[in-house]
Write a protein that holds these residues in place. Structure first.
Motif, short mmCIF file in Angstrom:
data_model
loop_
_atom_site.label_atom_id
_atom_site.label_comp_id
_atom_site.label_asym_id
_atom_site.label_seq_id
_atom_site.Cartn_x
_atom_site.Cartn_y
_atom_site.Cartn_z
N SER A 112 0.41 5.12 1.18
CA SER A 112 -1.15 6.27 1.68
C SER A 112 -0.36 7.15 0.87
N LEU A 147 -6.85 7.89 -1.77
CA LEU A 147 -5.61 7.91 -0.97
C LEU A 147 -5.44 7.31 -1.07
N LYS A 148 -5.35 5.96 -1.78
CA LYS A 148 -4.98 5.01 -1.49
C LYS A 148 -4.36 4.39 -2.79
N THR A 164 1.33 -1.19 -0.03
CA THR A 164 -0.16 0.11 0.10
C THR A 164 1.08 1.05 0.28
N CYS A 219 -4.32 13.77 -3.01
CA CYS A 219 -4.75 13.02 -3.02
C CYS A 219 -4.38 12.37 -4.50
N TYR A 249 -2.31 0.67 -4.01
CA TYR A 249 -2.08 -0.54 -3.81
C TYR A 249 -1.60 -1.19 -5.38
N LYS A 268 0.01 8.96 4.37
CA LYS A 268 1.01 8.43 5.34
C LYS A 268 2.58 9.66 4.69
N SER A 299 -5.56 2.29 -7.52
CA SER A 299 -6.85 2.31 -7.27
C SER A 299 -7.35 0.61 -6.15
#
Length: 182
Positions: free
Chosen positions: A23, A112-113, A21, A101, A115, A26, A123
């Motif tokens: 983020s 927001l994340k 992930t 974002c 993968y 983060k 996403s």
């Protein structure tokens, strides 16, 4: 035509928690994404079975011009070095400030994340995967809820039985009913 036990079985296959992930929140917290600056970070990823692109990923965040802000990810894959550019976007918040974002390279949606799906960072919707708890049978979800309630009682906390229904008296209810018919 499908008997007992036929069809899809929940819980099989890869779930989103198994993927690496990235983020955006983060990265913002770790001061990699700062408006008006170019920042760089090297991230060491935990080695996970089947989805690890490399031990490290270099992240370059170019946020000098907020309208053209982007992340450049560099990592090694079995086929060689990979460079992926991900566009960043700012969303203004109601009480001031902004939220950063990423724009998913596959769907174009702000997320927001991101993968790692084995080839690139996208996403969750683009991977087509779900969270592990979404594949859990309803009985296990109910069991988890009851265990959570039991832990609260054991800690001495008073469980909240308020479901948001307002307390109404009989007079108030009859008054509402009489207003409806007038």
């Amino acid at each position: 035509m499908g008997g007992i036990g036929s069809g899809r079985r929940p819980g099989y296959g890869t779930v989103i928690e198994d993927l690496i992930t990235l983020s955006i929140g983060k990265l913002k917290h770790d001061k990699v994404i700062i408006e008006g600056k170019i920042m760089m970070a090297v991230v060491n990823w935990p080695n996970r079975a089947g989805s690890s692109p490399a031990d490290t990923i270099s992240i370059f965040a170019d946020c000098i011009n907020p309208e053209a802000a982007h992340l450049t990810l560099r990592f090694r894959q079995e086929g060689g070095d990979v460079t992926q550019t991900i566009r960043l976007r700012r969303w203004p918040l109601h009480f001031g400030g902004c939220r950063w974002c990423a724009v998913c390279p596959a769907t174009g949606q702000p997320v927001l994340k991101l993968y790692f799906d084995g080839k690139r960072f996208v996403s969750r919707k683009a991977t087509g995967l779900s969270y592990e708890c979404q594949r859990e049978p309803w009985m296990f979800r109910a069991l988890r809820g009851s265990q959570r309630l039991r832990r609260k009682v054991e800690r001495g906390e008073t469980p909240s039985w308020d479901f948001g229904f307002p307390e109404r008296s009989e007079e108030h209810t009859s008054e509402l009913q009489s207003r409806q018919y007038l």
